[in-house]
Design an enzyme around this catalytic site. Structure first.
Site, PDB file in Angstrom:
ATOM      1  N   GLU A 134     -46.589  34.840 -18.940  1.00  8.11           N
ATOM      2  CA  GLU A 134     -45.504  34.379 -19.817  1.00  8.11           C
ATOM      3  C   GLU A 134     -44.156  34.633 -19.156  1.00  8.11           C
ATOM      4  O   GLU A 134     -44.066  35.426 -18.218  1.00  8.11           O
ATOM      5  CB  GLU A 134     -45.612  35.072 -21.183  1.00  8.11           C
ATOM      6  CG  GLU A 134     -45.545  36.571 -21.092  1.00  8.11           C
ATOM      7  CD  GLU A 134     -45.814  37.252 -22.430  1.00  8.11           C
ATOM      8  OE1 GLU A 134     -46.858  36.986 -23.035  1.00  8.11           O
ATOM      9  OE2 GLU A 134     -44.970  38.067 -22.844  1.00  8.11           O
ATOM     10  N   LYS A 136     -40.625  36.028 -18.131  1.00  9.34           N
ATOM     11  CA  LYS A 136     -39.905  37.294 -18.230  1.00  9.34           C
ATOM     12  C   LYS A 136     -38.470  36.935 -18.594  1.00  9.34           C
ATOM     13  O   LYS A 136     -37.717  36.409 -17.781  1.00  9.34           O
ATOM     14  CB  LYS A 136     -39.959  38.044 -16.906  1.00  9.34           C
ATOM     15  CG  LYS A 136     -39.250  39.382 -16.937  1.00  9.34           C
ATOM     16  CD  LYS A 136     -39.619  40.171 -15.700  1.00  9.34           C
ATOM     17  CE  LYS A 136     -38.922  41.498 -15.542  1.00  9.34           C
ATOM     18  NZ  LYS A 136     -37.722  41.757 -16.268  1.00  9.34           N
ATOM     19  N   ASP A 138     -34.671  37.329 -19.347  1.00 13.39           N
ATOM     20  CA  ASP A 138     -33.698  38.230 -18.740  1.00 13.39           C
ATOM     21  C   ASP A 138     -32.643  38.611 -19.767  1.00 13.39           C
ATOM     22  O   ASP A 138     -31.586  37.995 -19.859  1.00 13.39           O
ATOM     23  CB  ASP A 138     -33.055  37.522 -17.540  1.00 13.39           C
ATOM     24  CG  ASP A 138     -32.347  38.503 -16.640  1.00 13.39           C
ATOM     25  OD1 ASP A 138     -32.526  39.715 -16.833  1.00 13.39           O
ATOM     26  OD2 ASP A 138     -31.620  38.050 -15.743  1.00 13.39           O
ATOM     27  N   ARG A 157     -33.904  49.981 -26.391  1.00 15.38           N
ATOM     28  CA  ARG A 157     -34.933  50.833 -25.818  1.00 15.38           C
ATOM     29  C   ARG A 157     -34.428  52.264 -25.625  1.00 15.38           C
ATOM     30  O   ARG A 157     -35.163  53.216 -25.800  1.00 15.38           O
ATOM     31  CB  ARG A 157     -35.378  50.288 -24.465  1.00 15.38           C
ATOM     32  CG  ARG A 157     -36.450  51.166 -23.849  1.00 15.38           C
ATOM     33  CD  ARG A 157     -36.546  51.043 -22.336  1.00 15.38           C
ATOM     34  NE  ARG A 157     -36.134  49.771 -21.882  1.00 15.38           N
ATOM     35  CZ  ARG A 157     -36.955  48.809 -21.510  1.00 15.38           C
ATOM     36  NH1 ARG A 157     -38.240  49.003 -21.561  1.00 15.38           N
ATOM     37  NH2 ARG A 157     -36.474  47.675 -21.087  1.00 15.38           N
ATOM     38  N   GLU A 193     -36.982  40.533 -26.368  1.00 11.89           N
ATOM     39  CA  GLU A 193     -35.831  40.555 -25.487  1.00 11.89           C
ATOM     40  C   GLU A 193     -34.706  39.781 -26.169  1.00 11.89           C
ATOM     41  O   GLU A 193     -34.885  38.612 -26.518  1.00 11.89           O
ATOM     42  CB  GLU A 193     -36.254  39.868 -24.176  1.00 11.89           C
ATOM     43  CG  GLU A 193     -35.430  40.213 -23.003  1.00 11.89           C
ATOM     44  CD  GLU A 193     -35.778  41.558 -22.349  1.00 11.89           C
ATOM     45  OE1 GLU A 193     -36.611  42.320 -22.882  1.00 11.89           O
ATOM     46  OE2 GLU A 193     -35.155  41.840 -21.322  1.00 11.89           O
ATOM     47  N   TYR A 245     -42.306  39.372 -27.749  1.00 14.21           N
ATOM     48  CA  TYR A 245     -43.463  39.266 -26.847  1.00 14.21           C
ATOM     49  C   TYR A 245     -44.470  40.400 -26.989  1.00 14.21           C
ATOM     50  O   TYR A 245     -45.394  40.498 -26.195  1.00 14.21           O
ATOM     51  CB  TYR A 245     -43.007  39.181 -25.388  1.00 14.21           C
ATOM     52  CG  TYR A 245     -42.011  40.255 -24.993  1.00 14.21           C
ATOM     53  CD1 TYR A 245     -42.364  41.599 -24.991  1.00 14.21           C
ATOM     54  CD2 TYR A 245     -40.727  39.917 -24.627  1.00 14.21           C
ATOM     55  CE1 TYR A 245     -41.456  42.567 -24.640  1.00 14.21           C
ATOM     56  CE2 TYR A 245     -39.800  40.886 -24.264  1.00 14.21           C
ATOM     57  CZ  TYR A 245     -40.178  42.208 -24.281  1.00 14.21           C
ATOM     58  OH  TYR A 245     -39.269  43.174 -23.932  1.00 14.21           O
ATOM     59  N   LYS A 333     -41.121  38.837 -10.026  1.00 12.64           N
ATOM     60  CA  LYS A 333     -39.748  38.332 -10.141  1.00 12.64           C
ATOM     61  C   LYS A 333     -39.477  37.235  -9.118  1.00 12.64           C
ATOM     62  O   LYS A 333     -39.851  37.360  -7.953  1.00 12.64           O
ATOM     63  CB  LYS A 333     -38.749  39.478  -9.976  1.00 12.64           C
ATOM     64  CG  LYS A 333     -38.815  40.422 -11.175  1.00 12.64           C
ATOM     65  CD  LYS A 333     -37.812  41.536 -11.081  1.00 12.64           C
ATOM     66  CE  LYS A 333     -36.463  41.132 -11.578  1.00 12.64           C
ATOM     67  NZ  LYS A 333     -35.510  42.243 -11.644  1.00 12.64           N
ATOM     68  N   CYS A 427       3.668  37.324  -4.574  1.00 12.09           N
ATOM     69  CA  CYS A 427       2.916  36.446  -5.473  1.00 12.09           C
ATOM     70  C   CYS A 427       3.011  35.006  -4.954  1.00 12.09           C
ATOM     71  O   CYS A 427       4.115  34.514  -4.703  1.00 12.09           O
ATOM     72  CB  CYS A 427       3.498  36.547  -6.882  1.00 12.09           C
ATOM     73  SG  CYS A 427       2.871  35.268  -7.988  1.00 12.09           S
ATOM     74  N   CYS A 430       5.367  32.927  -7.516  1.00 11.72           N
ATOM     75  CA  CYS A 430       6.806  33.134  -7.762  1.00 11.72           C
ATOM     76  C   CYS A 430       7.497  33.888  -6.637  1.00 11.72           C
ATOM     77  O   CYS A 430       8.706  34.052  -6.657  1.00 11.72           O
ATOM     78  CB  CYS A 430       7.009  33.873  -9.082  1.00 11.72           C
ATOM     79  SG  CYS A 430       6.529  35.600  -8.996  1.00 11.72           S
ATOM     80  N   CYS A 445       1.145  40.907  -9.699  1.00  6.78           N
ATOM     81  CA  CYS A 445       2.513  40.432  -9.602  1.00  6.78           C
ATOM     82  C   CYS A 445       3.211  41.008 -10.830  1.00  6.78           C
ATOM     83  O   CYS A 445       2.759  40.805 -11.953  1.00  6.78           O
ATOM     84  CB  CYS A 445       2.532  38.901  -9.644  1.00  6.78           C
ATOM     85  SG  CYS A 445       4.117  38.213 -10.117  1.00  6.78           S
ATOM     86  N   CYS A 450       7.139  35.346 -14.007  1.00  4.85           N
ATOM     87  CA  CYS A 450       6.377  34.502 -13.070  1.00  4.85           C
ATOM     88  C   CYS A 450       5.811  33.306 -13.845  1.00  4.85           C
ATOM     89  O   CYS A 450       5.115  33.488 -14.852  1.00  4.85           O
ATOM     90  CB  CYS A 450       5.243  35.330 -12.462  1.00  4.85           C
ATOM     91  SG  CYS A 450       4.035  34.369 -11.563  1.00  4.85           S
TER      92      CYS A 450
HETATM   93  S1  IVH Z   1     -43.885  43.300 -21.838  1.00  6.34           S
HETATM   94  C1  IVH Z   1     -45.255  47.726 -21.758  1.00  6.34           C
HETATM   95  N1  IVH Z   1     -43.118  40.795 -21.739  1.00  6.34           N
HETATM   96  O1  IVH Z   1     -38.788  43.102 -18.928  1.00  6.34           O
HETATM   97  C2  IVH Z   1     -44.565  46.554 -21.266  1.00  6.34           C
HETATM   98  N2  IVH Z   1     -41.552  42.471 -21.155  1.00  6.34           N
HETATM   99  O2  IVH Z   1     -39.770  45.991 -17.203  1.00  6.34           O
HETATM  100  C3  IVH Z   1     -43.731  45.895 -22.254  1.00  6.34           C
HETATM  101  N3  IVH Z   1     -39.338  41.595 -20.597  1.00  6.34           N
HETATM  102  O3  IVH Z   1     -39.332  46.230 -20.372  1.00  6.34           O
HETATM  103  C4  IVH Z   1     -42.987  44.770 -21.729  1.00  6.34           C
HETATM  104  N4  IVH Z   1     -39.800  39.471 -20.901  1.00  6.34           N
HETATM  105  O4  IVH Z   1     -37.571  44.519 -21.446  1.00  6.34           O
HETATM  106  C5  IVH Z   1     -42.773  42.080 -21.549  1.00  6.34           C
HETATM  107  N5  IVH Z   1     -42.581  38.551 -21.740  1.00  6.34           N
HETATM  108  C6  IVH Z   1     -42.221  39.813 -21.559  1.00  6.34           C
HETATM  109  C7  IVH Z   1     -40.927  40.174 -21.150  1.00  6.34           C
HETATM  110  C8  IVH Z   1     -40.640  41.529 -20.956  1.00  6.34           C
HETATM  111  C9  IVH Z   1     -38.858  40.343 -20.575  1.00  6.34           C
HETATM  112  C10 IVH Z   1     -38.549  42.773 -20.250  1.00  6.34           C
HETATM  113  C11 IVH Z   1     -38.803  43.987 -21.059  1.00  6.34           C
HETATM  114  C12 IVH Z   1     -39.492  44.900 -20.097  1.00  6.34           C
HETATM  115  C13 IVH Z   1     -38.883  44.479 -18.803  1.00  6.34           C
HETATM  116  C14 IVH Z   1     -39.743  44.723 -17.599  1.00  6.34           C
END
Ligand code: IVH
Length: 685
Positions: A134, A136, A138, A157, A193, A245, A333, A427, A430, A445, A450
């Protein structure tokens, strides 16, 4: 594999040449790396202003982890590698997670995904091991607790065990239900997230840059900054969302597989991921990772990788956990896209407070799907640190897929014709001398007349985030300043039809509209005026804090430095800056002109705080024209625990009616529902 940086809320240090030198003794190198990582963490999480890319950071982290592994006798309990997260912020209440929030191991290499899968096969011999892939997301990890379907609280967290109470801020996110749909479990601690969507991020940064405030480096920092706002009304103005998630504590719902959670989330009304895959082999895992990489650029939120998780909860149980992360999951990543292009020149931008910012003028190039011709170079120190010279081939990366940044130089391609860059002594707009404030990297400046600064100041004053004067945008301000029709922000209120008719493309109608917008702005609340006049270091939250604390602008002007510095959300630097601003005769003159024009100088009624608000638990309908947009007002009501609906019914408690309110006001009167005007509503806040 290294720990994900999202997990370390207060990691940190500057990566200098000595640290790159592998000749130094391991003990010293370890100390340097720890210091560097701690410093980068501080810049990243507390200042939202990182100076290295995620990739560079991950390299430092990995080097530290490898060294600690090779020299276990030098391990330290306080090393950044030993922490899941940082300290929770003191200003917030604390919440202990029912089930700790762990982090994930992460990697950039497919080889390590292969190792991960091989380890699963070793630990679960002769079994099928389906895994879910799935996105990740950000953003910022959050945990929400629903009890019998009702949202009880939301937390960051923090250090994995205890996080900050961000319930008020999460409650402003429309897509997050306060009450779950359908058959809600007795207890659901749901993890996800929080993110700022890509469009919202670009808009927010454009507004911040116009306002002379530092831009957020990427959507993740912007989301973190928004969730850590002490004033939920500010968080409410940011387009935040959450993708859920996973779960922590769960009672009253039996799941066998993680993949069942996606449908459950949907039934409960909790937003989940757009796409996910189940794979049975390494080939299928890699193919899903590649497909996600092709699709993710079209997601509204930013993603930086793929999370691979064992699907069966029984198998997860057998695999167990290491100290900080589960053995049943790994984050892969994606590399940020980098391209090379020629640095044609370094231009200087003059901001509203006079700060000179160097900007790279690039030979246009396409990065992550869009054309880039400019990139920020931050300041002179950064240019020196990276040894960027005009004429160099530079490496450009789109930080967080959005802001382009110069991350390195191809020194091997130098011809000798490249030119070193020096910040100008005057500057460029001016000609005045520039200064460097003590302890600051920025060069300014200091000529308050200006024209470049004046333009930016007036643009900021009139901008949507400040006095919101429609029609007074960049082009109009440019013309007015150039023709010497405006010499300070107060001059806006002396503009008349005769003066405006001398400008290009100004017909009777546009003149009328602009004058009406200027008139309307006179009744904007004091915090907007304070933000609008552009006091160095004072943003929206500082301005709101001032307007909440003092009854009148005169009291702010007379306040001592100590009194100002004692206000929460103001502090030392801002307090001094506010004090200095009102000791400058030119500024006092402008304020007096604004007073003469009849602007709103009264502060806001003291807020008892959202928890004690009389708005809590009430239902509102907003109608007519008000000093803020209806959306903004709705967010504030929600942040104070109220509800806003679109139509008047017997369930409505209050109708907030502005100018020209129509049928909704009529209906409210008919049903005998209490109608309040804006002043009354503000009192209730
Ligand atoms: S599972 C026990 N699933 O990325 C693991 N994390 O270190 C729980 N994140 O701590 C995390 N998308 O803050 C999981 N689909 C996803 C995620 C996800 C983003 C974040 C989360 C996590 C960090 C990775």
């Amino acid at each position: 594999m290294n720990q994900d940086r999202d997990d370390c809320e207060s990691l940190a240090g500057s990566y200098d040449a000595a640290m790159a030198d592998n000749e130094v003794a391991p003990r010293e190198r370890l100390a340097d790396l720890r210091r560097a990582i701690e410093d980068h963490n501080r810049r990243y999480y507390e200042e939202a202003a990182p100076i290295i890319s995620d990739r560079e950071y991950d390299r430092l982290f990995r080097e530290l982890a490898d060294l600690e592994k090779s020299f276990p006798e030098l391990a330290a309990a306080d090393s950044p590698t030993q922490r899941v997260g940082g300290k929770p912020l003191k200003a917030f209440g604390q919440i202990t997670h029912r089930v700790p929030m762990l982090s994930l191991d992460n990697t950039y290499s497919e080889e390590e995904v292969k190792d991960f899968y091989a380890r699963l096969e070793r630990l679960l011999p002769n079994q099928k091991i389906p895994v879910v892939i799935e996105p990740k997301v950000d953003g910022v990890a959050v945990s929400l607790l629903y009890e019998k379907g009702i949202l009880r609280y939301a937390a960051t967290r923090g250090d994995g065990s205890v996080g900050d109470d961000i319930t008020q801020n999460i409650a402003t996110i429309r897509s997050v239900p306060k009450r779950l749909k359908g058959n809600a479990p007795d207890i659901l601690e749901v993890r996800g997230e929080a993110y700022l969507d890509k469009n919202g991020f670009a808009k927010l940064n454009a507004e911040r840059s116009k306002a002379g405030l530092p831009e957020f480096a990427n959507p993740r920092n912007a989301a973190a900054g928004s969730l850590k706002q002490l004033d939920p009304a500010i968080a409410a103005q940011r387009p935040l969302g959450v993708i859920f998630y996973g779960t922590g504590a769960l009672e009253g719902l039996a799941l066998e597989k993680h993949s069942e959670l996606f449908a459950e989330l949907k039934k409960l009304g909790l937003p989940g991921t757009e796409r996910w895959w189940v794979a049975d082999s390494l080939e299928e895992i890699l193919s899903a990772i590649h497909e996600l990489d092709r699709l993710r650029h079209d997601f509204p939120y930013q993603t930086d990788g793929a999370v691979v998780k064992v699907d069966s909860l029984a198998q997860r149980e057998i695999l167990g956990l290491t100290a900080k992360s589960p053995r049943w999951a790994i984050a892969f990543k994606y590399e940020a896209e980098r391209v090379e292009t020629r640095l044609q020149d370094i231009l200087i931008q003059v901001g509203r407070t006079g700060t000179l910012t160097p900007v790279a003028a690039l030979e246009p190039v396409t990065v992550s799907g869009s054309r880039v011709a400019r990139a920020t170079l931050h300041n002179e120190e950064e240019i020196e640190r990276k040894d960027v010279r005009i004429g160099d081939v530079v490496i450009v990366e789109k930080a967080g897929e959005v802001i382009p940044a110069v991350v390195g130089v191809r020194t091997d391609l130098r011809t000798g014709a490249e030119k070193k860059f020096r910040m100008p002594k005057n500057c460029p707009q001016c000609g005045s001398l520039v200064v460097k404030d003590e302890g600051q990297v920025a060069i300014r400046c200091v000529n308050s007349r200006c024209p470049a600064q004046l333009r930016r100041r007036i643009e900021h004053f009139a901008s949507r985030g400040a006095m919101d004067i429609e029609g007074l945008g960049e082009a109009m301000v440019g013309q007015l300043v150039e023709n010497k029709m405006l010499r300070d922000v107060a001059g806006i209120y002396s503009l008349d039809a005769t003066t405006l008719s001398k400008l290009e493309r100004m017909g009777e109608k546009s003149i009328g509209n602009l004058l009406a917008a200027i008139e309307r702005s006179k009744s904007r609340p004091l915090w907007r005026l304070l933000f609008g006049v552009g006091i160095l270091h004072v943003g929206v939250s500082g301005s709101r804090a001032l307007a909440n604390h003092f009854p009148h602008l005169d009291a702010i002007m007379k306040a001592s430095v100590e009194e100002l510095q004692r206000i929460p959300d103001v502090g030392e630097v801002m307090g001094q800056s506010i004090y200095d601003f009102f000791r400058e005769p030119g500024n006092v003159e402008t304020i007096e002109k604004l007073r003469g024009a009849g602007l709103q100088f009264n502060g806001e009624e003291k807020k008892p705080g959202p928890a004690a608000s009389t708005i809590r638990g009430t239902t509102w309908v907003i109608t007519g024209t008000l000093s803020q947009s209806r959306d903004e007002i709705a967010e504030t009501i929600i942040a104070h625990g109220g509800k806003v609906t679109g139509s008047v019914s017997k369930k409505t408690n209050f109708v907030l009616a502005g100018e020209e309110a129509g049928s909704k006001l009529e209906k409210a009167k008919k049903l005998g529902i209490r109608v309040v005007d804006e002043a009354e509503y503000r009192k209730m806040l």
